[in-house]
Design an enzyme around this catalytic site. Structure first.
Site, PDB file in Angstrom:
ATOM      1  N   LEU A 171       0.946  -1.305   0.004  1.00 41.10           N
ATOM      2  CA  LEU A 171       0.020   0.182  -0.040  1.00 41.10           C
ATOM      3  C   LEU A 171       0.712   1.344  -0.057  1.00 41.10           C
ATOM      4  O   LEU A 171       0.808   1.982  -0.774  1.00 41.10           O
ATOM      5  CB  LEU A 171      -0.956   0.157   1.347  1.00 41.10           C
ATOM      6  CG  LEU A 171      -1.787   1.271   1.405  1.00 41.10           C
ATOM      7  CD1 LEU A 171      -2.674   1.328   0.328  1.00 41.10           C
ATOM      8  CD2 LEU A 171      -2.226   1.240   2.804  1.00 41.10           C
ATOM      9  N   SER A 172       1.918   1.216   0.913  1.00 43.58           N
ATOM     10  CA  SER A 172       2.611   2.456   1.135  1.00 43.58           C
ATOM     11  C   SER A 172       3.546   2.702  -0.311  1.00 43.58           C
ATOM     12  O   SER A 172       3.957   1.893  -0.891  1.00 43.58           O
ATOM     13  CB  SER A 172       3.602   2.450   2.356  1.00 43.58           C
ATOM     14  OG  SER A 172       2.704   2.225   3.607  1.00 43.58           O
ATOM     15  N   GLU A 173       3.632   4.200  -0.411  1.00 45.09           N
ATOM     16  CA  GLU A 173       4.566   4.540  -1.311  1.00 45.09           C
ATOM     17  C   GLU A 173       5.326   5.672  -0.864  1.00 45.09           C
ATOM     18  O   GLU A 173       5.016   6.248   0.021  1.00 45.09           O
ATOM     19  CB  GLU A 173       3.596   5.174  -2.518  1.00 45.09           C
ATOM     20  CG  GLU A 173       2.599   4.087  -3.167  1.00 45.09           C
ATOM     21  CD  GLU A 173       1.857   4.677  -4.267  1.00 45.09           C
ATOM     22  OE1 GLU A 173       2.042   5.884  -4.559  1.00 45.09           O
ATOM     23  OE2 GLU A 173       1.107   3.677  -5.180  1.00 45.09           O
ATOM     24  N   GLY A 222       2.219   7.463   2.525  1.00 47.62           N
ATOM     25  CA  GLY A 222       2.463   6.850   3.795  1.00 47.62           C
ATOM     26  C   GLY A 222       1.106   6.725   4.630  1.00 47.62           C
ATOM     27  O   GLY A 222       0.032   6.069   4.471  1.00 47.62           O
ATOM     28  N   ILE A 278       7.972  -2.309   2.278  1.00 45.47           N
ATOM     29  CA  ILE A 278       6.776  -3.482   2.290  1.00 45.47           C
ATOM     30  C   ILE A 278       7.640  -4.603   3.038  1.00 45.47           C
ATOM     31  O   ILE A 278       8.498  -5.348   2.704  1.00 45.47           O
ATOM     32  CB  ILE A 278       6.654  -3.891   0.750  1.00 45.47           C
ATOM     33  CG1 ILE A 278       6.139  -2.541   0.047  1.00 45.47           C
ATOM     34  CG2 ILE A 278       5.740  -4.964   0.722  1.00 45.47           C
ATOM     35  CD1 ILE A 278       5.115  -1.861   0.363  1.00 45.47           C
ATOM     36  N   GLU A 319       1.463   0.087   9.912  1.00 37.61           N
ATOM     37  CA  GLU A 319       0.068  -0.153   9.973  1.00 37.61           C
ATOM     38  C   GLU A 319      -0.813   1.047  10.610  1.00 37.61           C
ATOM     39  O   GLU A 319      -1.643   0.953  10.987  1.00 37.61           O
ATOM     40  CB  GLU A 319      -0.405  -1.503  10.664  1.00 37.61           C
ATOM     41  CG  GLU A 319       0.401  -2.716   9.623  1.00 37.61           C
ATOM     42  CD  GLU A 319      -0.184  -3.921   9.821  1.00 37.61           C
ATOM     43  OE1 GLU A 319      -1.231  -4.097  10.064  1.00 37.61           O
ATOM     44  OE2 GLU A 319       0.901  -4.948   9.425  1.00 37.61           O
ATOM     45  N   GLY A 320      -0.242   2.175  10.484  1.00 37.21           N
ATOM     46  CA  GLY A 320      -0.990   3.371  10.823  1.00 37.21           C
ATOM     47  C   GLY A 320      -0.038   3.594  12.258  1.00 37.21           C
ATOM     48  O   GLY A 320       0.011   3.220  12.940  1.00 37.21           O
TER      49      GLY A 320
HETATM   50  N1  CAA Z   1     -13.194  -0.179   6.707  1.00 35.59           N
HETATM   51  C1  CAA Z   1     -13.915   0.134   5.812  1.00 35.59           C
HETATM   52  N2  CAA Z   1     -14.159   1.265   5.088  1.00 35.59           N
HETATM   53  C2  CAA Z   1     -13.386   2.428   5.699  1.00 35.59           C
HETATM   54  C3  CAA Z   1     -12.620   2.402   6.874  1.00 35.59           C
HETATM   55  C4  CAA Z   1     -12.752   1.004   7.518  1.00 35.59           C
HETATM   56  N3  CAA Z   1     -11.935   0.850   8.556  1.00 35.59           N
HETATM   57  N4  CAA Z   1     -12.126   3.304   7.302  1.00 35.59           N
HETATM   58  C5  CAA Z   1     -12.717   4.340   6.032  1.00 35.59           C
HETATM   59  N5  CAA Z   1     -13.332   3.737   5.348  1.00 35.59           N
HETATM   60  C6  CAA Z   1     -13.805   4.243   4.010  1.00 35.59           C
HETATM   61  C7  CAA Z   1     -14.955   5.180   4.583  1.00 35.59           C
HETATM   62  O1  CAA Z   1     -16.254   4.657   5.036  1.00 35.59           O
HETATM   63  C8  CAA Z   1     -14.834   6.126   3.325  1.00 35.59           C
HETATM   64  O2  CAA Z   1     -15.783   5.418   2.406  1.00 35.59           O
HETATM   65  P1  CAA Z   1     -16.820   6.414   1.594  1.00 35.59           P
HETATM   66  O3  CAA Z   1     -15.988   7.374   0.616  1.00 35.59           O
HETATM   67  O4  CAA Z   1     -17.707   5.645   0.494  1.00 35.59           O
HETATM   68  O5  CAA Z   1     -17.802   7.123   2.370  1.00 35.59           O
HETATM   69  C9  CAA Z   1     -13.588   5.896   2.662  1.00 35.59           C
HETATM   70  O6  CAA Z   1     -12.976   4.654   3.192  1.00 35.59           O
HETATM   71  C10 CAA Z   1     -12.703   7.015   3.142  1.00 35.59           C
HETATM   72  O7  CAA Z   1     -12.405   7.369   4.501  1.00 35.59           O
HETATM   73  P2  CAA Z   1     -11.867   8.591   5.155  1.00 35.59           P
HETATM   74  O8  CAA Z   1     -12.559   9.792   4.545  1.00 35.59           O
HETATM   75  O9  CAA Z   1     -11.756   8.390   6.525  1.00 35.59           O
HETATM   76  O10 CAA Z   1     -10.286   8.367   4.620  1.00 35.59           O
HETATM   77  P3  CAA Z   1      -9.220   9.603   4.834  1.00 35.59           P
HETATM   78  O11 CAA Z   1      -8.508   9.498   3.528  1.00 35.59           O
HETATM   79  O12 CAA Z   1      -9.630  10.763   5.291  1.00 35.59           O
HETATM   80  O13 CAA Z   1      -8.308   8.822   6.045  1.00 35.59           O
HETATM   81  C11 CAA Z   1      -7.034   7.500   7.103  1.00 35.59           C
HETATM   82  C12 CAA Z   1      -8.049   7.616   6.288  1.00 35.59           C
HETATM   83  C13 CAA Z   1      -7.225   7.102   8.498  1.00 35.59           C
HETATM   84  C14 CAA Z   1      -6.123   8.604   7.200  1.00 35.59           C
HETATM   85  C15 CAA Z   1      -6.106   6.489   6.198  1.00 35.59           C
HETATM   86  O14 CAA Z   1      -5.479   6.759   5.185  1.00 35.59           O
HETATM   87  C16 CAA Z   1      -5.106   5.404   7.014  1.00 35.59           C
HETATM   88  O15 CAA Z   1      -5.606   4.564   7.847  1.00 35.59           O
HETATM   89  N6  CAA Z   1      -3.942   5.912   6.732  1.00 35.59           N
HETATM   90  C17 CAA Z   1      -2.846   5.020   7.520  1.00 35.59           C
HETATM   91  C18 CAA Z   1      -2.263   4.096   6.422  1.00 35.59           C
HETATM   92  C19 CAA Z   1      -1.680   3.097   6.913  1.00 35.59           C
HETATM   93  O16 CAA Z   1      -1.941   2.358   7.774  1.00 35.59           O
HETATM   94  N7  CAA Z   1      -0.569   2.537   6.195  1.00 35.59           N
HETATM   95  C20 CAA Z   1       0.125   1.421   6.901  1.00 35.59           C
HETATM   96  C21 CAA Z   1       0.539   0.955   5.636  1.00 35.59           C
HETATM   97  S1  CAA Z   1       0.790  -0.978   5.620  1.00 35.59           S
HETATM   98  C22 CAA Z   1       1.896  -1.409   6.398  1.00 35.59           C
HETATM   99  O17 CAA Z   1       2.755  -0.689   7.343  1.00 35.59           O
HETATM  100  C23 CAA Z   1       2.530  -2.807   6.003  1.00 35.59           C
HETATM  101  C24 CAA Z   1       3.577  -3.447   6.443  1.00 35.59           C
HETATM  102  O18 CAA Z   1       4.240  -3.986   5.634  1.00 35.59           O
HETATM  103  C25 CAA Z   1       3.709  -3.771   7.951  1.00 35.59           C
END
Ligand code: CAA
Length: 380
Positions: A125-127, A131, A157, A363-364
């Site tokens: 997911l991350s780029e 992030g 990743i 993961e956030g």
């Molecule tokens: N489940 C289902 N749908 C969800 C949801 C959830 N938990 N959270 C949000 N959504 C949906 C919303 O309902 C909304 O849908 P609609 O447009 O249809 O209404 C849509 O997603 C957008 O929601 P938001 O407006 O809340 O989204 P946003 O852009 O404002 O913010 C955020 C969201 C919380 C900041 C999010 O971008 C986020 O969690 N960012 C962090 C990313 C992250 O955790 N990255 C980790 C990378 S993975 C990793 O680390 C892997 C590794 O290798 C260990």
């Protein structure tokens, strides 16, 4: 709500603890120093059913609940946090979305080998410029008839070097913002998929953290995970489960550091007595135990809600936030209790301290967890 573990959960606890102490822990220091991926251990984890814990047996998984997953993750991570995250990513970020969003064909082809350990997964997911702001995907997937052509770069990743299967997110329609993101299952041996860089890290050094380049990667429609434009929801709901996994990893790191501190304090003498007799030490250990139990209860509550198939977004964020900050706090105090010895590689607490930090980031970040919690508090 009940606090007793079922017989099956008790059995998982015993199995995971025996395996963690007998197989995982003895290698932890060495693989932290060498950065060697623990391939043999991962193979054995798969034999125990720990690489596809919540996948039903019809798809080759162990068919267990999320509470069992928390229990096993804590034990494995207490022994070695690198091994913990390898296991967590495969379970939470790859098997889980395949089970939830994959069609039957995808499940048969990819979920079964992932759950049985024949293949390993990663979550892309991350780029470089997306992030915390995950919706700002710059990787593109352009449709050409029945095919999609993917181009872009993915960053940080976990399992990226060893993975056979990647869950990749890409923009299929930039004009639609987050509703223009789609998710794909990508076999990593496909032409145009390369690991372009490996990170050198503070902690979790035996798990790989890779940059991945996608150059004209051609996939067919059957590799879509969910529908076109469903990618952001796939990512967010997958991360809800992933955050339970990382909270459990943090519990393991924190518990190991607390236990090491207690052992040390029972043997170390200062001012004519063992240091566990001093209130300064006792209070630190009391606070460690209280915070650790609080973090575990939050994590088990999130898992309980997941098992009930209720929405657990806020609860998973709370568990991850509190467990990660607890792991950082406990590992810091653990070094303090060890004094100068805690700062050396002769004692494992310095490794736990380094490993704890990432739980506040991946993961956030903790800031993103607070944002998710707050958004849920102000919902109608
Ligand atoms: N489940 C289902 N749908 C969800 C949801 C959830 N938990 N959270 C949000 N959504 C949906 C919303 O309902 C909304 O849908 P609609 O447009 O249809 O209404 C849509 O997603 C957008 O929601 P938001 O407006 O809340 O989204 P946003 O852009 O404002 O913010 C955020 C969201 C919380 C900041 C999010 O971008 C986020 O969690 N960012 C962090 C990313 C992250 O955790 N990255 C980790 C990378 S993975 C990793 O680390 C892997 C590794 O290798 C260990």
């Amino acid at each position: 709500m009940q606090f007793d573990l079922t017989d099956e959960q008790k059995m998982i606890l015993e199995t995971a603890r025996d395996f963690a102490n007998g197989v995982v822990k003895p290698k932890a220091k060495e693989i932290d120093q060498t950065g060697q991926f623990p391939a043999d251990t991962v193979k054995k984890l798969a034999e125990l059913g720990f690489m596809g814990m919540m996948v039903p047996s019809e798809y080759g998984g162990a068919g267990l609940d999320a509470i069992s997953y928390v229990i096993a993750m804590e034990e494995i991570s207490a022994a070695c946090a690198s091994t913990g995250v390898i296991m967590s990513v495969n379970n939470s970020l790859v098997c889980d979305p395949l089970l939830k969003f994959g069609n039957e064909e995808l499940k048969k082809e990819y979920l079964t080998p992932l759950a049985q350990g024949g293949k390993l997964g990663c979550f892309a997911l991350s780029e470089p410029n997306a992030g915390s702001d995950a919706a700002r995907q710059q990787t593109t997937a352009v449709q050409e008839g029945d095919s999609f052509i993917l181009n872009g770069t993915k960053n940080f990743i976990t399992n990226g070097k060893e993975a056979n299967i990647a869950v990749v997110f890409a923009m299929t329609d930039k004009a639609k913002g987050h509703k223009g993101i789609s998710a794909f299952i990508v076999p990593t041996d496909v032409k145009g998929f390369t690991v372009s860089r490996l990170e050198h890290k503070l902690g979790i050094r035996a798990s790989s953290t890779a940059q991945i380049m996608l150059e004209d990667v051609r996939l067919t429609k059957k590799n879509l995970l969910g529908g076109v434009g469903d990618g952001f929801k796939v990512a967010m709901s997958t991360l809800d489960g992933g955050r339970i996994g990382i909270a459990s990893q943090a519990l393991g790191i924190a518990r190991a550091a607390m236990e090491e501190s207690i052992e040390f304090a029972k043997q170390r003498e200062a001012f004519g007595q063992l240091i566990h007799n001093f209130e300064a030490i006792q209070w630190m250990v009391a606070d460690m135990a209280t915070r650790l139990d609080s973090a575990r209860l939050l994590t088990l509550r999130a898992a309980y809600l997941k098992d009930k198939k209720a929405r657990f977004t806020k609860e998973a964020a709370m568990a991850k936030l509190f467990a990660a900050e607890t792991a950082m706090w406990i590992t810091t105090k653990a070094i303090q209790i060890h004094g100068g010895y805690g700062y050396t590689t002769d004692y494992p607490v310095e490794r736990h301290f380094r490993d704890a930090k990432i739980t506040e980031i991946y993961e956030g970040t903790s800031e993103i967890q607070r944002l998710v919690i707050a958004a849920n508090m102000f919902k109608d």
